[in-house]
Design an enzyme around this catalytic site. Structure first.
Site, PDB file in Angstrom:
ATOM      1  N   ALA A   1      16.741  -2.449   0.695  1.00 15.75           N
ATOM      2  CA  ALA A   1      17.340  -4.053  -0.200  1.00 15.75           C
ATOM      3  C   ALA A   1      16.590  -4.648  -0.085  1.00 15.75           C
ATOM      4  CB  ALA A   1      17.879  -3.806   1.534  1.00 15.75           C
TER       5      ALA A   1
ATOM      6  N   GLU B   1       4.467   7.148  -7.583  1.00 16.29           N
ATOM      7  CA  GLU B   1       2.736   7.742  -7.286  1.00 16.29           C
ATOM      8  C   GLU B   1       2.099   6.997  -6.834  1.00 16.29           C
ATOM      9  OE1 GLU B   1       5.220   5.987  -9.425  1.00 16.29           O
ATOM     10  OE2 GLU B   1       4.603   7.384 -11.167  1.00 16.29           O
TER      11      GLU B   1
ATOM     12  N   CYS C   1       0.402   1.061 -10.660  1.00 16.32           N
ATOM     13  CA  CYS C   1       0.054   2.263  -9.937  1.00 16.32           C
ATOM     14  C   CYS C   1      -1.310   2.902 -10.984  1.00 16.32           C
ATOM     15  CB  CYS C   1       1.153   3.496  -9.499  1.00 16.32           C
ATOM     16  SG  CYS C   1       2.556   3.158  -8.728  1.00 16.32           S
TER      17      CYS C   1
HETATM   18  N1  THU Z   1       9.324   4.271 -10.131  1.00 14.74           N
HETATM   19  C1  THU Z   1       8.139   4.945  -9.909  1.00 14.74           C
HETATM   20  O1  THU Z   1       8.877   5.232  -8.335  1.00 14.74           O
HETATM   21  N2  THU Z   1       7.097   4.973  -9.974  1.00 14.74           N
HETATM   22  C2  THU Z   1       6.947   4.630 -11.398  1.00 14.74           C
HETATM   23  O2  THU Z   1       5.931   4.620 -12.024  1.00 14.74           O
HETATM   24  C3  THU Z   1       8.004   3.603 -12.176  1.00 14.74           C
HETATM   25  C4  THU Z   1       9.092   3.253 -11.191  1.00 14.74           C
HETATM   26  C5  THU Z   1      11.034   3.344  -9.096  1.00 14.74           C
HETATM   27  C6  THU Z   1      10.387   2.250  -8.014  1.00 14.74           C
HETATM   28  C7  THU Z   1      12.021   1.989  -7.851  1.00 14.74           C
HETATM   29  O3  THU Z   1      12.143   2.445  -7.079  1.00 14.74           O
HETATM   30  C8  THU Z   1      12.161   2.903  -9.520  1.00 14.74           C
HETATM   31  O4  THU Z   1      11.583   3.766 -10.062  1.00 14.74           O
HETATM   32  C9  THU Z   1      12.829   2.037 -10.288  1.00 14.74           C
HETATM   33  O5  THU Z   1      12.328   1.209 -10.907  1.00 14.74           O
END
Ligand code: THU
Length: 157
Positions: A66, A75, A115
């Site tokens: 939240a 990643e 990442c």
């Molecule tokens: N997200 C990832 O887990 N990896 C990525 O490479 C890009 C975005 C997640 C972060 C967030 O929880 C959701 O995707 C939307 O941005």
């Protein structure tokens, strides 16, 4: 002034069958990891699976909160788990699968800059190229090393 150009190299596959068994296994692990994604705010679910040089697979998924900056991408969740559990064991490959509502995007979802920076450092300390496999609905992209995803890596070590 000299104008310079940079080339990005990656491979595109149109079916899983075109990949070798190891890459297919890692994609399966990323898809499985995606099921544990906690993303009630974005509804964008991502799974990642890191292959270590000794064959161990470490999974992660995005975990939201939240208080949004407190969440973490799939990643980094996977890489930090691998780094914390198997310190000193090189990460040689990572598969990523993400999309809305536990599905996949048409074109593969690509990792965020933070990442990529973390991938770059683990690749450096592992002293082996870390390949990155991105899974889409009808396309798979493979980058043979992190440098192909993040040129001009910040490198202070
Ligand atoms: N997200 C990832 O887990 N990896 C990525 O490479 C890009 C975005 C997640 C972060 C967030 O929880 C959701 O995707 C939307 O941005």
């Amino acid at each position: 002034m000299i104008g310079k150009k940079l080339e990005i190299n990656y491979k595109e596959y149109s079916s899983l069958e075109e990949l070798d068994a190891k890459d297919r296994m890692l994609i399966q692990a990323a898809r499985q990891a995606q099921k544990s994604s906690y993303a009630p705010y974005s509804h964008f679910n991502v799974g990642a699976a890191v292959l270590l040089e000794d064959g161990t697979v470490v999974k992660g998924s995005n975990q939201e909160n939240a208080a949004s900056p407190s969440g973490l991408c799939a990643e980094r969740t996977a890489m930090f788990a691998a780094g914390a559990t198997y310190p000193g064991v090189a990460m040689v490959s990572m598969a990523i699968a993400g999309g809305p509502d536990f599905g996949l995007c048409e074109s593969p979802a690509t990792p965020c800059g933070a990442c990529r920076q973390v991938m770059a450092e683990y690749q450096k300390i592992g002293r082996k190229p870390m390949s990155i496999i991105l899974t889409g609905k009808d396309k798979i992209w493979k980058f043979e090393k992190v440098d192909d995803m993040l040129p001009f890596i910040f490198d202070s070590i």
